[in-house]
Design a protein around this motif. Structure first.
Motif, PDB file in Angstrom:
ATOM      1  N   ASP A 105       2.845 -46.977  26.822  1.00  0.00           N
ATOM      2  CA  ASP A 105       1.910 -45.986  26.281  1.00  0.00           C
ATOM      3  C   ASP A 105       0.694 -45.574  27.167  1.00  0.00           C
ATOM      4  OD1 ASP A 105       3.805 -45.310  24.154  1.00  0.00           O
ATOM      5  OD2 ASP A 105       2.877 -46.970  23.101  1.00  0.00           O
ATOM      6  N   ALA A 106       0.865 -45.842  28.324  1.00  0.00           N
ATOM      7  CA  ALA A 106      -0.673 -45.365  29.298  1.00  0.00           C
ATOM      8  C   ALA A 106      -0.628 -44.151  29.741  1.00  0.00           C
ATOM      9  CB  ALA A 106      -0.300 -46.486  30.310  1.00  0.00           C
ATOM     10  N   PHE A 107       0.767 -43.455  29.850  1.00  0.00           N
ATOM     11  CA  PHE A 107       0.744 -42.034  30.536  1.00  0.00           C
ATOM     12  C   PHE A 107       1.356 -40.990  29.649  1.00  0.00           C
ATOM     13  CE2 PHE A 107       1.081 -45.382  33.419  1.00  0.00           C
ATOM     14  CZ  PHE A 107       0.019 -45.158  34.576  1.00  0.00           C
ATOM     15  N   ARG A 108       1.179 -39.814  29.660  1.00  0.00           N
ATOM     16  CA  ARG A 108       1.562 -38.870  28.824  1.00  0.00           C
ATOM     17  C   ARG A 108       2.987 -38.663  29.250  1.00  0.00           C
ATOM     18  NH1 ARG A 108       2.291 -33.302  30.313  1.00  0.00           N
ATOM     19  NH2 ARG A 108       1.027 -33.620  32.190  1.00  0.00           N
ATOM     20  N   PHE A 109       3.419 -38.882  30.395  1.00  0.00           N
ATOM     21  CA  PHE A 109       4.941 -38.652  30.780  1.00  0.00           C
ATOM     22  C   PHE A 109       5.327 -39.825  31.865  1.00  0.00           C
ATOM     23  CE2 PHE A 109       8.004 -37.140  34.067  1.00  0.00           C
ATOM     24  CZ  PHE A 109       9.102 -36.783  33.278  1.00  0.00           C
ATOM     25  N   VAL A 110       6.492 -40.381  31.708  1.00  0.00           N
ATOM     26  CA  VAL A 110       6.925 -41.206  32.590  1.00  0.00           C
ATOM     27  C   VAL A 110       8.356 -41.030  32.838  1.00  0.00           C
ATOM     28  CG1 VAL A 110       7.636 -43.697  33.352  1.00  0.00           C
ATOM     29  CG2 VAL A 110       5.445 -42.985  32.110  1.00  0.00           C
ATOM     30  N   GLY A 111       8.838 -40.768  34.190  1.00  0.00           N
ATOM     31  CA  GLY A 111      10.041 -40.426  34.486  1.00  0.00           C
ATOM     32  C   GLY A 111      10.507 -40.563  35.710  1.00  0.00           C
ATOM     33  N   ARG A 112      11.788 -40.223  36.141  1.00  0.00           N
ATOM     34  CA  ARG A 112      12.400 -40.367  37.419  1.00  0.00           C
ATOM     35  C   ARG A 112      12.095 -38.910  38.201  1.00  0.00           C
ATOM     36  NH1 ARG A 112      17.117 -43.815  37.119  1.00  0.00           N
ATOM     37  NH2 ARG A 112      17.191 -44.766  35.028  1.00  0.00           N
ATOM     38  N   ARG A 113      11.708 -37.931  37.278  1.00  0.00           N
ATOM     39  CA  ARG A 113      11.380 -36.627  38.068  1.00  0.00           C
ATOM     40  C   ARG A 113      10.383 -35.981  37.362  1.00  0.00           C
ATOM     41  NH1 ARG A 113      16.841 -36.877  37.686  1.00  0.00           N
ATOM     42  NH2 ARG A 113      18.252 -36.907  39.531  1.00  0.00           N
ATOM     43  N   PRO A 114       9.225 -35.156  37.849  1.00  0.00           N
ATOM     44  CA  PRO A 114       8.280 -34.658  37.231  1.00  0.00           C
ATOM     45  C   PRO A 114       8.930 -33.414  36.166  1.00  0.00           C
ATOM     46  CG  PRO A 114       8.404 -33.815  39.446  1.00  0.00           C
ATOM     47  CD  PRO A 114       9.295 -34.877  39.240  1.00  0.00           C
ATOM     48  N   LEU A 115       8.052 -33.306  35.370  1.00  0.00           N
ATOM     49  CA  LEU A 115       8.320 -32.037  34.525  1.00  0.00           C
ATOM     50  C   LEU A 115       8.356 -30.760  35.230  1.00  0.00           C
ATOM     51  CD1 LEU A 115       6.137 -33.171  31.237  1.00  0.00           C
ATOM     52  CD2 LEU A 115       8.793 -33.063  31.461  1.00  0.00           C
ATOM     53  N   GLY A 116       7.461 -30.492  36.045  1.00  0.00           N
ATOM     54  CA  GLY A 116       7.362 -29.305  36.745  1.00  0.00           C
ATOM     55  C   GLY A 116       7.824 -29.410  38.400  1.00  0.00           C
ATOM     56  N   ALA A 117       7.119 -28.760  39.149  1.00  0.00           N
ATOM     57  CA  ALA A 117       7.459 -28.654  40.620  1.00  0.00           C
ATOM     58  C   ALA A 117       6.944 -30.054  41.269  1.00  0.00           C
ATOM     59  CB  ALA A 117       6.811 -27.719  41.149  1.00  0.00           C
ATOM     60  N   SER A 118       5.956 -30.628  40.637  1.00  0.00           N
ATOM     61  CA  SER A 118       5.622 -32.230  41.088  1.00  0.00           C
ATOM     62  C   SER A 118       4.773 -32.857  40.069  1.00  0.00           C
ATOM     63  CB  SER A 118       4.702 -31.925  42.284  1.00  0.00           C
ATOM     64  OG  SER A 118       3.392 -31.420  41.957  1.00  0.00           O
ATOM     65  N   GLY A 119       4.803 -34.152  40.033  1.00  0.00           N
ATOM     66  CA  GLY A 119       3.975 -34.787  39.079  1.00  0.00           C
ATOM     67  C   GLY A 119       2.692 -35.037  39.583  1.00  0.00           C
ATOM     68  N   ASP A 120       1.902 -36.001  38.880  1.00  0.00           N
ATOM     69  CA  ASP A 120       0.507 -36.162  39.145  1.00  0.00           C
ATOM     70  C   ASP A 120       0.323 -37.502  40.062  1.00  0.00           C
ATOM     71  OD1 ASP A 120      -0.977 -34.262  37.665  1.00  0.00           O
ATOM     72  OD2 ASP A 120      -0.016 -35.488  35.764  1.00  0.00           O
TER      73      ASP A 120
END
Length: 209
Positions: A105-120
């Motif tokens: 629970d350390a990050f708003r989003f964790v995944g294999r691909r970013p939600l948009g064009a790129s992640g942080d």
């Protein structure tokens, strides 16, 4: 004059039986083993409003497969004949890492691909070693894992942190059960180290695992 052809026929017959037996064994299903995130993981005391993208670790051809690697010599390789991974080893590691970071629970989003064009931030890694080998101890073996990890800022591809993680687990014999238990242990130890390192690199405080 009859015996020589007869012996040839026997040899051909035996050779054919061996080939048929090998083909039949090749079609036998292998037990499937899955490596998951460690059971005990640190819990973040606060969540960062960033996206963490976990990329598939790069790996050499001997590791980038669903077969379980056994090193039989300095340059000789084989695979465990009775079991395989649930996915190709690098993809299985990506799955375990995603699960581990989600559970912190350390990050708003964790995944294999970013939600948009790129992640942080992206976790880019290479699975350098992931296999078992026999030791000089009678009947024993050691399972080894080496993962080189880099945290990369996605907006400018700058590496903000990097580290090499290594782990080893000694097992009493080379049975499939013992070797798989060794893979479980070394995977848990390395993945836990990776998670704790990423949290520290991002300045995230967490409870002890």
């Amino acid at each position: 004059m009859i015996r020589a052809p007869a012996l040839c026929l026997v040899a051909l017959t035996l050779s054919g039986c061996t080939a048929i037996s090998a083909i039949e064994r090749a079609s036998e299903p292998l037990d499937v083993h899955e490596l998951r995130a460690p059971a005990e993981l640190p819990a973040a005391r606060g969540m960062q409003d960033i996206q963490l993208v976990v990329e598939v670790p790069a790996a050499g051809g001997a590791i980038a497969t669903d077969r379980i690697l056994i090193r039989t010599g300095a340059t000789q390789l084989a695979y465990l004949p009775e079991a395989r991974w649930s996915e190709d080893a690098p993809v299985m590691m990506q799955t375990a890492l995603v699960e581990a970071f989600l559970r912190t629970d350390a990050f708003r989003f964790v995944g294999r691909r970013p939600l948009g064009a790129s992640g942080d931030v992206a976790l880019v890694s290479e699975l350098v070693d992931f296999g078992a080998r026999e030791t000089t101890e009678a009947g024993g073996a050691v399972v080894e894992m080496t993962l080189v990890a880099r945290l990369v800022r996605e907006d400018d591809a700058r590496i903000v942190a990097s580290r090499r993680f290594t782990g080893a687990s000694r097992v009493p014999d080379t049975s499939t059960r013992a070797l798989l238990a060794g893979f479980d242990q070394v995977s848990d130890a390395v993945l836990l180290d990776v998670v704790e390192w990423v949290l520290r690199a991002r300045g995230i405080s967490a409870t002890a695992s």
